[in-house]
Write a protein that holds these residues in place. Structure first.
Motif, PDB file in Angstrom:
ATOM      1  N   ASP A 156       0.829  -1.210   0.000  1.00  0.00           N
ATOM      2  CA  ASP A 156       0.000   0.000   0.000  1.00  0.00           C
ATOM      3  C   ASP A 156       0.859   1.253   0.000  1.00  0.00           C
ATOM      4  O   ASP A 156       0.540   2.249  -0.652  1.00  0.00           O
TER       5      ASP A 156
ATOM      6  N   ASP B 170       2.325   1.742  -3.498  1.00  0.00           N
ATOM      7  CA  ASP B 170       1.320   2.203  -4.435  1.00  0.00           C
ATOM      8  C   ASP B 170       0.979   3.663  -4.202  1.00  0.00           C
ATOM      9  O   ASP B 170       0.722   4.404  -5.146  1.00  0.00           O
ATOM     10  N   SER B 171       0.978   4.083  -2.926  1.00  0.00           N
ATOM     11  CA  SER B 171       0.660   5.473  -2.623  1.00  0.00           C
ATOM     12  C   SER B 171       1.775   6.415  -3.038  1.00  0.00           C
ATOM     13  O   SER B 171       1.540   7.603  -3.231  1.00  0.00           O
TER      14      SER B 171
ATOM     15  N   TYR C 272       1.450   9.025 -10.623  1.00  0.00           N
ATOM     16  CA  TYR C 272       0.923   8.659 -11.928  1.00  0.00           C
ATOM     17  C   TYR C 272       0.943   9.817 -12.910  1.00  0.00           C
ATOM     18  O   TYR C 272       0.802   9.618 -14.120  1.00  0.00           O
TER      19      TYR C 272
ATOM     20  N   ARG D  93       3.503   9.620 -15.676  1.00  0.00           N
ATOM     21  CA  ARG D  93       3.269   8.767 -16.837  1.00  0.00           C
ATOM     22  C   ARG D  93       2.629   9.516 -17.991  1.00  0.00           C
ATOM     23  O   ARG D  93       2.449   8.960 -19.078  1.00  0.00           O
TER      24      ARG D  93
ATOM     25  N   VAL E 133      -6.228   2.303 -17.350  1.00  0.00           N
ATOM     26  CA  VAL E 133      -5.561   1.431 -16.375  1.00  0.00           C
ATOM     27  C   VAL E 133      -4.180   1.979 -16.029  1.00  0.00           C
ATOM     28  O   VAL E 133      -3.789   2.040 -14.857  1.00  0.00           O
ATOM     29  N   LEU E 134      -3.426   2.392 -17.027  1.00  0.00           N
ATOM     30  CA  LEU E 134      -2.087   2.903 -16.768  1.00  0.00           C
ATOM     31  C   LEU E 134      -2.117   4.234 -16.027  1.00  0.00           C
ATOM     32  O   LEU E 134      -1.241   4.519 -15.216  1.00  0.00           O
ATOM     33  N   GLY E 135      -3.101   5.049 -16.316  1.00  0.00           N
ATOM     34  CA  GLY E 135      -3.212   6.343 -15.648  1.00  0.00           C
ATOM     35  C   GLY E 135      -4.052   6.336 -14.401  1.00  0.00           C
ATOM     36  O   GLY E 135      -4.220   7.381 -13.763  1.00  0.00           O
ATOM     37  N   ARG E 136      -4.616   5.147 -14.044  1.00  0.00           N
ATOM     38  CA  ARG E 136      -5.463   5.014 -12.856  1.00  0.00           C
ATOM     39  C   ARG E 136      -6.638   5.990 -12.892  1.00  0.00           C
ATOM     40  O   ARG E 136      -6.894   6.721 -11.942  1.00  0.00           O
ATOM     41  N   THR E 137      -7.352   5.993 -14.022  1.00  0.00           N
ATOM     42  CA  THR E 137      -8.568   6.785 -14.178  1.00  0.00           C
ATOM     43  C   THR E 137      -9.738   5.835 -14.423  1.00  0.00           C
ATOM     44  O   THR E 137      -9.524   4.661 -14.749  1.00  0.00           O
TER      45      THR E 137
ATOM     46  N   SER F 152     -13.389   6.619 -19.574  1.00  0.00           N
ATOM     47  CA  SER F 152     -12.330   6.772 -20.561  1.00  0.00           C
ATOM     48  C   SER F 152     -12.704   6.095 -21.870  1.00  0.00           C
ATOM     49  O   SER F 152     -12.548   6.673 -22.960  1.00  0.00           O
TER      50      SER F 152
END
Length: 230
Positions: free
Chosen positions: A39, A42-43, A47, A50, A192-196, A201
C-alpha cells in the motif's frame, strides 16, 4: 478461623478469571507487513509522471486509428474501389506518423531546452542535486520515434481490416467495427495505466472516434456528390 480461611481461598479460586491473550503468528505479521509495504509503494507512485509517455504511446496510437479510419471512411463514401481506400489509408499513415514525430520532437526539445536552462541557473546558484536532475531530462528523439511507431500501429488496424474485403458496404462496416473495438482497447489501456475510471475513458474515446468517422464520411460524401453533380 481455619475454616473461614479455607472458604475464602475456595471463593477466590472460583472467582478467578483467565483472560486469553492472542498473539499474532509470524506468518500473520509478515503478511500484514507485506500488505502495508504494498500500500505504501502504491501510494508513492506519481501517476502524473506517466503523462508524457502515455501521450506519446496510447494517445498516439489512438490518433493513428481515428485519423486513418476516418480518412478511409471518407474515401469509401465516394469511391467503391478498394485500392483507393487502401492508398488513402496508407498515405494517411505515412503523413500522420511523420507529423506526429516532428511535432513530438519539437515539443519535447522545447521542454528539454527549458529544463536545461533551469539546471544551468541552479548550478550557478550552487544548488545541490543538479546532476540528478540532469539525468531525468526528456529525450526528444526517443519521444519522436515512440510517437511515430504508436501512430503507425494504430493506423494499421483499419488498413488490415479493409485489405481483404472486396464488397464495398461490408468493407465500410468492418472498418468501423474494428476501429470501435480498437478504440475501446486504447481507452481501457490508457485508463488502467493512468489510474482513471475505465468506463468513462472508453466512452469518451469511443464517442470521439465515432464522431470523427461520421463527420468525415458525411462531409466527404456531400462534397463528392456535389462535385460529381457539377
Amino acid at each position: 478461623m481455619a475454616s473461614l480461611g479455607a472458604r475464602d481461598q475456595t471463593l477466590a479460586s472460583n472467582n478467578h478469571v483467565e483472560i486469553p491473550v492472542y498473539m499474532n503468528s509470524s506468518n500473520d505479521m509478515e503478511a500484514k507487513n507485506e500488505r502495508q509495504e504494498a500500500d505504501h509503494d502504491d501510494s508513492q507512485v506519481d501517476y502524473s509522471q506517466r503523462a508524457q509517455w502515455l501521450r506519446a504511446a496510447v494517445l498516439g496510437a489512438n490518433d493513428g486509428l481515428v485519423s486513418v479510419a476516418s480518412l478511409m471512411m471518407g474515401i469509401g463514401s465516394v469511391r467503391k474501389d478498394i485500392k483507393a481506400m487502401l492508398l488513402a489509408g496508407f498515405a494517411g499513415l505515412v503523413a500522420g506518423a511523420c507529423s506526429m514525430a516532428i511535432g513530438e520532437f519539437v515539443s519535447v526539445y522545447t521542454q528539454y531546452d527549458i529544463e536545461k536552462s533551469q539546471i544551468k541557473r541552479r548550478r550557478r546558484n550552487g544548488e545541490e542535486g543538479v546532476d540528478e536532475t540532469k539525468e531525468k531530462l526528456p529525450n526528444p528523439a526517443q519521444a519522436a520515434v515512440a510517437s511515430a511507431l504508436a501512430f503507425s500501429l494504430g493506423a494499421l488496424a483499419p488498413l488490415l481490416a479493409a485489405a481483404f474485403i472486396n464488397d464495398h458496404k461490408v468493407r465500410l462496416g468492418v472498418v468501423a467495427t474494428v476501429a470501435s473495438f480498437a478504440l475501446l482497447f486504447f481507452g481501457a489501456v490508457g485508463a488502467v495505466l493512468g489510474r482513471t475510471p475505465v468506463v468513462k475513458s472508453c466512452a469518451r474515446v469511443l464517442i470521439g472516434g465515432w464522431l470523427a468517422m461520421a463527420i468525415t464520411f458525411g462531409v466527404t460524401k456531400l462534397i463528392g456528390s456535389a462535385g460529381l453533380g457539377m
